[in-house]
Enzyme design. Structure first.
Site, PDB file in Angstrom:
ATOM      1  N   ARG A   1       1.037  -1.180   0.110  1.00 10.51           N
ATOM      2  CA  ARG A   1      -0.041  -0.012  -0.059  1.00 10.51           C
ATOM      3  C   ARG A   1       0.893   1.362  -0.046  1.00 10.51           C
ATOM      4  O   ARG A   1       0.694   2.314  -0.592  1.00 10.51           O
ATOM      5  CB  ARG A   1      -0.713   0.139   1.288  1.00 10.51           C
ATOM      6  CG  ARG A   1      -2.078  -0.978   1.155  1.00 10.51           C
ATOM      7  CD  ARG A   1      -3.010  -0.831   2.307  1.00 10.51           C
ATOM      8  NE  ARG A   1      -4.406  -1.468   2.088  1.00 10.51           N
ATOM      9  CZ  ARG A   1      -4.455  -2.464   2.581  1.00 10.51           C
ATOM     10  NH1 ARG A   1      -3.537  -3.334   3.325  1.00 10.51           N
ATOM     11  NH2 ARG A   1      -5.506  -3.089   2.460  1.00 10.51           N
TER      12      ARG A   1
ATOM     13  N   HIS B   1      -6.780  -8.728  -2.514  1.00 10.10           N
ATOM     14  CA  HIS B   1      -5.866  -7.569  -2.526  1.00 10.10           C
ATOM     15  C   HIS B   1      -4.885  -7.967  -3.856  1.00 10.10           C
ATOM     16  O   HIS B   1      -3.677  -7.378  -3.921  1.00 10.10           O
ATOM     17  CB  HIS B   1      -4.907  -7.413  -1.344  1.00 10.10           C
ATOM     18  CG  HIS B   1      -5.703  -7.397   0.001  1.00 10.10           C
ATOM     19  ND1 HIS B   1      -5.796  -6.139   0.739  1.00 10.10           N
ATOM     20  CD2 HIS B   1      -6.525  -8.131   0.659  1.00 10.10           C
ATOM     21  CE1 HIS B   1      -6.465  -6.523   1.794  1.00 10.10           C
ATOM     22  NE2 HIS B   1      -6.872  -7.520   1.471  1.00 10.10           N
TER      23      HIS B   1
ATOM     24  N   ASP C   1      -6.537 -13.078   3.450  1.00  6.57           N
ATOM     25  CA  ASP C   1      -7.790 -12.612   4.044  1.00  6.57           C
ATOM     26  C   ASP C   1      -8.563 -11.582   3.022  1.00  6.57           C
ATOM     27  O   ASP C   1      -8.070 -11.280   1.979  1.00  6.57           O
ATOM     28  CB  ASP C   1      -7.234 -11.596   4.936  1.00  6.57           C
ATOM     29  CG  ASP C   1      -6.178 -10.333   4.364  1.00  6.57           C
ATOM     30  OD1 ASP C   1      -5.403 -10.791   3.646  1.00  6.57           O
ATOM     31  OD2 ASP C   1      -6.531  -9.313   4.908  1.00  6.57           O
ATOM     32  N   GLU C   2      -9.690 -11.282   3.343  1.00  7.61           N
ATOM     33  CA  GLU C   2     -10.653 -10.328   2.557  1.00  7.61           C
ATOM     34  C   GLU C   2     -10.612 -10.741   1.284  1.00  7.61           C
ATOM     35  O   GLU C   2     -10.662  -9.841   0.192  1.00  7.61           O
ATOM     36  CB  GLU C   2     -10.043  -9.064   2.809  1.00  7.61           C
ATOM     37  CG  GLU C   2      -9.777  -8.404   4.237  1.00  7.61           C
ATOM     38  CD  GLU C   2      -9.642  -7.076   4.383  1.00  7.61           C
ATOM     39  OE1 GLU C   2     -10.215  -6.258   5.119  1.00  7.61           O
ATOM     40  OE2 GLU C   2      -8.717  -6.467   3.761  1.00  7.61           O
TER      41      GLU C   2
ATOM     42  N   ASP D   1      -0.175  -5.696  -2.451  1.00  5.60           N
ATOM     43  CA  ASP D   1      -1.638  -5.283  -2.055  1.00  5.60           C
ATOM     44  C   ASP D   1      -2.312  -4.575  -3.227  1.00  5.60           C
ATOM     45  O   ASP D   1      -1.713  -4.535  -4.498  1.00  5.60           O
ATOM     46  CB  ASP D   1      -1.807  -4.496  -0.920  1.00  5.60           C
ATOM     47  CG  ASP D   1      -2.887  -4.709  -0.015  1.00  5.60           C
ATOM     48  OD1 ASP D   1      -3.882  -4.579  -0.408  1.00  5.60           O
ATOM     49  OD2 ASP D   1      -2.833  -5.492   1.121  1.00  5.60           O
TER      50      ASP D   1
END
Length: 306
Positions: free
Chosen positions: A135, A222, A264-265, A164
């Site tokens: 990021r 991501h 994740d996510e 990401d």
């Protein structure tokens, strides 16, 4: 789920630790003992006995390394004896001697060393700080300064989040389009990538300070820069094939024990994606870490809570 070293992995946004045994950790000393210390020590040692007098900075330092001390001090523990006429350092390993000297640095931050006896071993086997460079890119020199500060505080692991949604930061020679600035989000350091040489240099730098680097290539979430560059999502047969190539290339840069694969996510549309990629990474000799919640995880993955 396998609990590495019979211990749960714990994490906040920036810190990863696991205890050598199950259960909650409590400080071995009251907070008042820290406040009463003649100098601040971070982290505060397990056992401290303050003596009268001080020791000059030019006093001799004797280092006594004995492998048998690992039975009482562990691999990173140490003993420090400070007297007016000199200093004695005892440990089983080079890491213990290194942390002993970091404590000595803090003892002398305000002048001469206060006399004392210290015996210290870490409460947590992994003490980790994370940067999400995917990021927000950070130059290698900045990372080195952070590693120096980590070493000062006896933090022994750096979690390097390399990919990401804004950018794929790790150089990829087989698929250089992954590093193409046009595939990154504008305004998010689009021209910045960590080269092979920079990555190897940072690993060497960290190793000298007894810090392991835990790299993360996030999958399948991501992953916008991956999909934009490769014109396929990760959760396709083509995407899995490309990712395996990427892993094969990257592991040569990562000499450490762990490889973090994110997870994740993400909406999981390819049910066997994470187990397949985890198995491939293990085939390269790495232990796999995944985020939790995330998944679905296989029983051999180490979970990092967020």
């Amino acid at each position: 789920m396998r609990l590495s070293l019979s211990a749960p992995l714990l994490a906040s946004g920036l810190m990863l630790c696991f205890t050598p045994s199950h259960g909650d950790w409590t400080s071995p000393h009251p907070l008042q003992q820290e406040k009463a210390a003649p100098v601040p020590l971070i982290p505060f040692p397990s056992q401290v006995d303050w003596k009268t007098g001080t020791c000059p900075k030019k006093a001799p330092v004797s280092v006594k390394k004995n492998a048998s001390l690992s039975k009482t001090l562990g691999k990173e523990g140490y003993e420090l004896q400070v007297r007016p006429n000199g200093i004695v350092i005892r440990s089983a390993t080079d890491a213990g001697v290194f942390y002993d000297r970091r404590t000595l640095d803090q003892l002398g931050a305000r002048g001469d060393y206060p006399c004392c006896d210290i015996k210290d071993s870490p409460a947590f086997a992994i003490r980790c700080f994370m940067h999400d460079a995917g990021r927000h890119f950070r130059p290698v020199e900045t990372l080195k300064a952070d590693i120096d500060e980590m070493a000062r505080l006896k933090i022994n692991a750096f979690h390097w989040h390399l990919t990401d949604y804004p950018a794929w930061r790790i150089q990829c020679k087989k698929y250089p389009i992954l590093n193409d600035p046009s595939k990154r989000i504008k305004g998010r350091d689009v021209n910045d990538t960590y080269t092979y040489d920079q990555i190897r240099d940072l690993f060497r730098y960290a190793r000298k300070r007894h810090i392991q680097i835990i790299p993360e290539i996030d999958m399948p979430g991501h992953s916008q820069p991956f999909a934009k560059a490769m014109k396929t999502g990760m959760q396709t047969e083509k995407g899995v094939s490309i990712l395996k190539d990427v892993v094969d290339e990257a592991v040569s840069l990562f000499p450490g024990r762990f490889f973090h694969m994110g997870s994740d996510e993400a909406h999981i549309s390819m049910k066997d994606f994470i187990p397949r990629m985890a198995e491939h990474i293990r085939g390269k000799g790495k232990e796999v870490i995944v985020w939790s919640p995330g998944g679905p995880h296989d029983k051999d993955s180490v979970l990092m809570c967020w």
